[in-house]
Structures are given as C-alpha cells and as structure tokens.
Design an enzyme around this catalytic site. Structure first.
Site, PDB file in Angstrom:
ATOM      1  N   CYS B  80       0.938  -1.201  -0.001  1.00  0.00           N
ATOM      2  CA  CYS B  80       0.018   0.130   0.116  1.00  0.00           C
ATOM      3  C   CYS B  80       0.839   1.374  -0.033  1.00  0.00           C
ATOM      4  O   CYS B  80       0.337   2.282  -0.156  1.00  0.00           O
ATOM      5  CB  CYS B  80      -1.231  -0.072   1.192  1.00  0.00           C
ATOM      6  SG  CYS B  80      -2.158  -1.415   1.324  1.00  0.00           S
ATOM      7  N   CYS B 198     -14.280   0.297   6.503  1.00  0.00           N
ATOM      8  CA  CYS B 198     -12.992  -0.200   5.708  1.00  0.00           C
ATOM      9  C   CYS B 198     -12.871   0.639   4.441  1.00  0.00           C
ATOM     10  O   CYS B 198     -14.021   0.807   3.751  1.00  0.00           O
ATOM     11  CB  CYS B 198     -13.419  -1.599   5.385  1.00  0.00           C
ATOM     12  SG  CYS B 198     -13.827  -2.660   6.736  1.00  0.00           S
ATOM     13  N   LYS B 315     -10.799   5.867   2.367  1.00  0.00           N
ATOM     14  CA  LYS B 315     -12.177   5.579   2.771  1.00  0.00           C
ATOM     15  C   LYS B 315     -12.998   6.041   1.531  1.00  0.00           C
ATOM     16  O   LYS B 315     -14.029   5.012   1.185  1.00  0.00           O
ATOM     17  CB  LYS B 315     -12.296   6.088   3.864  1.00  0.00           C
ATOM     18  CG  LYS B 315     -13.995   5.843   4.524  1.00  0.00           C
ATOM     19  CD  LYS B 315     -14.050   4.253   4.823  1.00  0.00           C
ATOM     20  CE  LYS B 315     -15.543   3.704   5.003  1.00  0.00           C
ATOM     21  NZ  LYS B 315     -16.089   3.715   3.476  1.00  0.00           N
ATOM     22  N   HIS B 319      -8.907   3.421  -2.791  1.00  0.00           N
ATOM     23  CA  HIS B 319      -7.565   2.770  -2.442  1.00  0.00           C
ATOM     24  C   HIS B 319      -6.975   1.702  -3.574  1.00  0.00           C
ATOM     25  O   HIS B 319      -6.861   0.594  -3.178  1.00  0.00           O
ATOM     26  CB  HIS B 319      -7.667   2.192  -1.181  1.00  0.00           C
ATOM     27  CG  HIS B 319      -6.163   1.790  -0.767  1.00  0.00           C
ATOM     28  ND1 HIS B 319      -5.086   2.329  -0.979  1.00  0.00           N
ATOM     29  CD2 HIS B 319      -5.914   0.659   0.365  1.00  0.00           C
ATOM     30  CE1 HIS B 319      -4.233   1.702  -0.509  1.00  0.00           C
ATOM     31  NE2 HIS B 319      -4.613   0.845   0.226  1.00  0.00           N
TER      32      HIS B 319
END
Ligand SMILES: [Zn+2]
Lengths: 144, 370
Positions: B80, B198, B315, B319
């Site tokens: 990430c 998530c 969020k 992502h």
C-alpha cells in the site's frame, strides 16, 4: 485428545498447518515451537533463521510455555479468499508466560467470551481438511 | 542545493472501470499530469510506475503508449506504500542530479472483497488465516480501545468525515455522505471494524510530474509545491505499533527542516478508521493515545486546524493500492495551489504531509512546502 493427534500426524492421517510450529512434550501436552537465540536469549514465533534482536544466526528450536495472557483479539467475520476453514474465527495476540508474543487463533470459546487479559493455554486443533482430505492441525490457544 | 518541485498533477477517477484496462486509466492520469505541468512526454527523463499486481513491466506497457523515447522506467511495488515509495525514489533521482524532469504514475485495477494472496502461501500466518488486512488493524483497534479508552464512535467519526470530504471530490469512488448511525450499524467485518470503516477496493490512477527547481519555471507559472523531505522505512523488532510511522515521519521532518507543529494539511493512510486515529498520533499531530479526541474535537475537518484527508482519503476517494500515495500528492498539490474547489481547506497551508503504510511493515512519508 492431543495424543490422538500425535498418532494421526505420525500415521499421515493429519498434517501440520506449517512445519516446525508445534511439538508435544513427553506427557503428550502440545507446545508452540519458537526459535531461540543462543547469544541474547530472544525467542521468536514462528521460528526465524536469524535473531531479530542481535542479528546472529545461532538459533535453536525450543518449546514455549503452554500458558499465556491475551493482549488483543479480533473476530474475523469476512476472511481472506485464501482461508479454507469456517468463519467467524478469532485471531489473538498472546504473550506466553515465558514472554514470547504469539499470534494465532483462539478456539474453544465464543467471540463474546474473548477479552483482553484472559488466561489462555496451548492446544492443537483441526482447522480444515486439505486437498487429500487430511485434517490440517494447527497450534492454537483455548481458554485456560 | 537542488530542490524538487511538483509541477503537474493528474488523475483518472476512482471506482469500478470494468470496460477499461490499467493502461487506459494510467495513460489518462499521466496525460492529465503532463498537461497540468505544461510538459510533453518527450520532456520526461525517467518514469516511475507504482502498482502491486498489474503484471510484469506494466510501467513499460504504459510508457510505450506515449512513445519509445528510450528513457529509464522503473516498476515500484511496496504494498500500500508503493505510490509514496515511487515518489521518494523519483525525488532521490532528481536530488542526485541524474534527472531534471520525471513522471510518477500510480495505478491499480482490483478484485472485489477482502484482499487475498498476502504473505508466503505456505507460511504459518497465511495457512492459519492470520493475513487478513482488516484483522491486522482490528488487533490494533482493540488494544487502542483498551489502553487509551478510544471509542467505536470516535473511529466511526473518521468514516463520517472522510465520506463528507469525498462527496465534494469529483474523482472520489464514494460521493455519498454517511451518518454516525449508519457507520455504527453497518455489519462487523473484523471486530470492532465495521464495513463502513473499511476502504473499498478500487480501480484508479494518479500521476505527478516532478522537476528540479533549475528547470521548473520553463514549464509552468503555477505555484511550485516542493517535496521538502521524504523517507521510506520498515518496522523494527520489539517496538510499539506506532514506532515505524513515527520514525519515518521524523526522518522526513528533519530533511524538510520542520516539525509536526508546522504541518497544516495531511493525507494519511485511513485504510481502516483506526489507522487514521493512530496516524494523528504517529505523525505528531497529538500525543500517543489522544487520536480519538483529535477527530472528536473536529481538528481534522476541512475547516479544522489541521485538515486530514480532504480528498476523502482511502475510505471515500478509494484505495487502488499502487495509486494511493500518488493521489495523496495530487490532492496536496491542488490544495496548496488553492485549486481544490468546494473542498478547499481554509487555512492556506504552507506545509503538508502524506503518509502510507503497507503489509510487511513498510512505511512511507513525504513532507511538502510551498
Ligand atoms: Zn540474539
């Protein structure tokens, strides 16, 4: 019960979840297996080739204390697509009585019964069946 | 000494784009960045492509669409934190004197649902079902609640804030606001993390053009935003959960010659809401343990003293793994130029920070000055 699993492993009816992660003492009690540094005494689970503390390579495998204290936990209700067992299941971080941090599953209780600070003890439990329909056994904690 | 300026930023919107390839979305983002910078592909002296699962030489495939100029191209994978890592490497390339104008593009097309394939497949963690991204954050959340009294409501407030910001961002995946009740009542994924806490999986792309201060003004008259400090670091043995991000941020602050108290704008790694709360603490916006209060008191709002994730964050903006670190810098650029439209922060930030972290203990931070 552990003794039965010992026999199942010996006879190939069951298989360990990963190599060198657990062992049985002479009385048949299961223990996590850590790598312990012969220089500085640091113990790490799962076993590693080099000491993360002093970076030397003289690690020996050693069984950990069976008891420990639950430091954190979560209930996995939606797992990774790679997970072959049931959901929900409980993941815990435990510090064993000999001071080693272990992350694994907690079985033998409901999600509502899990709480930080609870005493736990080592056990061996079936997790799922592999492609050859053998039971896959893993070292877990259960409430003490 | 050479300074590194951001002279262009561009994106392709986040969301589900089943009709487009990764090349399509990355090309669009890169072209937008080149146009914004006033540059042509032939001005680019090196190309850093950030992605995690788009295959061998995905960067070269995109580069070939622009033209075979023979420049060096690098594919950067750091989970990430890939995007921030690519920017760090591009910055280092300019600081070293090797190049004056470089392009960074981050992109990803992702599967739906919880991410699989993390860690060595035969390892204990993978086989035991321990490599579940939300569970890694959930374990931190339970500890944070236990040690500091952080509440589930405070965590949910992060989702409410970031959806509110995302609703104002044309490239965000989610442009809907959510209420605290909706977040609290959404289903549990990994206790105490709920579905609306998530980040989604997404398709998206972002790109920036970086240039040395020596040549930047040949291309653009827009305000120059400088990469004043950057660092990529990894975890150490036997330390607290917050140590790696704190240490990485301190390296970047030192390089920039400023401290956390100077930061007026942040884009951080809110993959799960507890993450953003911990990052307030790790990046030095508040003491360790007080992140829950930082969100509750409104400091992180667009109108607050230190707006965090005005883009909507992971969020709400989305992502796409390789994109995120680059998209954060697009947002910082637009905000510091005053081009962020209805989500423009009101404190005219002079210094900003971006932060990503990823599986394997990697952490990446960049600090910006106007
Ligand atoms: Zn040692």
């Amino acid at each position: 019960m552990a003794t039965n699993y010992q026999e199942a492993l010996e006879k190939g009816w069951a298989t360990p979840v990963a190599k060198d992660t657990f062992t049985f003492s002479e009385d048949g009690k299961p223990h996590f297996v850590a790598a312990k540094c012969t220089h500085c005494g640091t113990a790490v689970f799962p076993a590693v080739l080099r000491c993360p503390n002093c970076f030397k390579a003289d690690m020996t495998h050693t069984p950990l204390a069976a008891g420990g204290e639950l430091k954190s936990f979560t209930v996995v209700r939606q797992g990774s697509p790679d997970w072959k067992g049931d959901v929900p299941y409980i993941i815990v971080q435990v510090t064993t009585d000999d001071g080693v941090k272990v992350s694994t599953q907690l079985l033998g209780c409901t999600p509502e019964q899990a709480e930080i600070g609870m005493r736990v003890t080592t056990d061996i439990r079936p997790l799922f069946n592999d492609a050859e329909d053998r039971q896959v056994l893993g070292p877990v904690f259960i409430p003490a | 000494m050479t300074q590194v300026a951001i002279i262009g930023a561009g994106m392709h919107p986040c969301g589900r784009h089943p009709d487009k390839t990764f090349t399509d979305i990355a090309f669009t983002a890169a072209q937008n960045a080149l146009d914004d910078a006033g540059t042509n592909w032939t001005d680019i002296q090196a190309f850093f492509a950030s992605h995690t699962r788009q295959g061998i030489s995905a960067g070269e495939i995109i580069g070939q669409e622009f033209g075979l100029t023979g420049i060096p191209m690098f594919n950067v994978e750091n989970a990430c934190a890939s995007g921030t890592t690519a920017i760090h490497m591009a910055t280092q390339a300019i600081l070293s004197g090797a190049h004056d104008v470089v392009l960074v593009a981050g992109f990803e097309k992702m599967q739906r649902g919880v991410i699989g394939g993390i860690g060595e497949p035969s390892s204990f963690g993978a086989r035991m079902g321990l490599n579940v991204m939300p569970s890694l954050y959930a374990l931190k959340a339970k500890k944070h609640m236990h040690e500091f009294g952080t509440t589930e409501e405070q965590m949910a407030m992060v989702a409410v804030k970031n959806h509110k910001n995302g609703a104002l961002n044309p490239i965000a995946q989610y442009r809907n606001e959510v209420t605290l009740e909706e977040v609290m009542n959404s289903r549990l994924v990994c206790d105490p993390i709920k579905l609306l806490e998530c980040c989604p999986t997404s398709d998206g792309a972002a790109a920036i053009v970086l240039a040395s201060d020596k040549v930047a003004r040949r291309f653009t008259q827009k305000p120059l935003i400088y990469v004043a400090g950057s660092s990529v670091e990894t975890s150490r043995y036997g330390v607290d959960d917050w140590e790696a991000s704190r240490r990485t941020a301190e390296t970047a602050y030192e390089m920039a010659g400023i401290g956390a108290e100077d930061i007026q704008l942040a884009e951080c790694h809110d993959a799960f809401t507890i993450g953003e709360i911990m990052h307030y603490e790790e990046l030095g916006f508040c003491p360790i343990g007080e992140g829950g209060w930082f969100i509750e008191e409104g400091h992180a709002d667009i109108t607050g003293k230190l707006p965090v994730n005005p883009s909507g964050g992971l969020k709400a903006r989305g992502h796409p793994l390789g994109m995120t670190g680059v998209a954060q810098v697009c947002e910082i650029t637009w905000q510091m130029r005053g081009e962020a439209g209805t989500r423009q922060v009101q404190n005219d930030p002079k210094a900003a920070i971006t932060h990503t972290q990823g599986y394997g203990g990697v952490c990446a931070v960049a600090v910006f000055k106007k």
